[in-house]
Design a protein around this motif. Sequence first.
Motif, mmCIF file in Angstrom:
data_model
loop_
_atom_site.group_PDB
_atom_site.id
_atom_site.type_symbol
_atom_site.label_atom_id
_atom_site.label_comp_id
_atom_site.label_asym_id
_atom_site.label_seq_id
_atom_site.Cartn_x
_atom_site.Cartn_y
_atom_site.Cartn_z
ATOM 1 N N LYS A 63 21.168 78.810 55.767
ATOM 2 C CA LYS A 63 19.764 78.476 55.548
ATOM 3 C C LYS A 63 19.502 77.010 55.875
ATOM 4 N N GLY A 67 16.991 75.703 58.807
ATOM 5 C CA GLY A 67 15.902 74.777 58.539
ATOM 6 C C GLY A 67 16.000 73.541 59.413
ATOM 7 N N PHE A 151 14.710 69.775 51.233
ATOM 8 C CA PHE A 151 15.314 71.103 51.402
ATOM 9 C C PHE A 151 15.852 71.623 50.073
ATOM 10 N N ARG A 155 11.642 74.141 49.429
ATOM 11 C CA ARG A 155 11.779 74.562 50.824
ATOM 12 C C ARG A 155 10.441 74.537 51.568
ATOM 13 N N ARG A 156 9.355 74.858 50.887
ATOM 14 C CA ARG A 156 8.055 74.837 51.547
ATOM 15 C C ARG A 156 7.682 73.403 51.962
ATOM 16 N N LEU A 159 9.704 72.387 54.922
ATOM 17 C CA LEU A 159 9.231 72.968 56.172
ATOM 18 C C LEU A 159 7.949 72.295 56.648
ATOM 19 N N SER A 162 9.102 68.983 58.122
ATOM 20 C CA SER A 162 9.895 69.137 59.341
ATOM 21 C C SER A 162 9.039 69.591 60.520
ATOM 22 N N TYR A 311 9.147 81.654 57.911
ATOM 23 C CA TYR A 311 10.194 80.647 58.013
ATOM 24 C C TYR A 311 10.637 80.219 56.607
ATOM 25 N N VAL A 312 9.660 80.029 55.710
ATOM 26 C CA VAL A 312 9.992 79.679 54.326
ATOM 27 C C VAL A 312 10.884 80.749 53.706
ATOM 28 N N ILE A 315 14.600 80.648 54.941
ATOM 29 C CA ILE A 315 15.490 79.585 54.479
ATOM 30 C C ILE A 315 15.533 79.461 52.954
ATOM 31 N N SER A 316 14.812 80.328 52.256
ATOM 32 C CA SER A 316 14.769 80.251 50.788
ATOM 33 C C SER A 316 15.840 81.153 50.158
#
Length: 316
Positions: A63, A67, A151, A155-156, A159, A162, A311-312, A315-316
Amino acid sequence: MKNNLDYPAAEATKPFGRYLATALLVSAAYVLLSALLIGFKSDQLVLAGIFTALYVSTPITRKFILGFSIFIVFWVIFDYMKAFPNYWFNEVHIGSLYNAEARLFGIHTAEGVLTPNEYFQRHSIVLADVLAGLFYLCWIPVPLGFAAYLFFRDRRSFLYFSLTFLLTNLIGFVIYYLYPAAPPWYVQEYGLDFIAGTRGNTAGLIRFDHFFNITIFQSLYTKGSNVFAAMPSLHSAYPLLVLYHSWRNNMGFMKIVFGMITVGIWFAAVYTSHHYVLDVLAGIAVATTGIILFQTLVAKSKRFARFVEGYVGMIS
């Protein structure tokens, strides 16, 4: 008859095999394309090895690298710009930018009107040399460190930062090709004539290297993708993105720290003759545009919002 004791172990190897195959395929494609476009470098194997190791190791490292692939995409595009110099596509602005800087921000001295870069070149001091070098060393570690913190915290938010970082860079890269521009040190070294293929230069940052008897900036600037990409100053955009997202995430005292780093990098960019004041202002404008554009896309584009949400989740 299938051995039930062996079956779970056999099943467990299947995802690993898929992950390994995917990582090796992506890495091989990257190394091959890089070799074709810009020539093979050992750095490419290092990056491919890091990606592969993190992708196959554990779910959390997978993950993490998925990310941070946003930053890998940025780096790969930046590196590949070497294959397509922007001066192939448009005229390089040298004298016009220098004259605009002198007209708008010129300093009147006994020697005549000097740009801020020329003034600092003639009036450098050791303390400013050291501080400028320290601030300039922050331009990549600070955004990457900030992203790593986000991260593991949210995570939101990671993202959002990034993708805004990547979007800001893409805007800057487009401007590089529409408006190729020489940095101040180029005028100091070569005058107003265009010389294709000019190598990177440490400019005022060489004083930092000399003070500490190191070659850190000399090593960095031999790898520059394009000398004629001074406008906008993305060095000046990055810390502003960090500052904005630190305020957005209510990071307390760190907002002050990031504010100091932001102003310090802006000063260092001009003090070391890597950018004009105009380049710094353009970098600020590009960062602001990237922030507004990303927020607008999330709010107005359902397709983009779904992409971000997906995407969230990944990687969550």
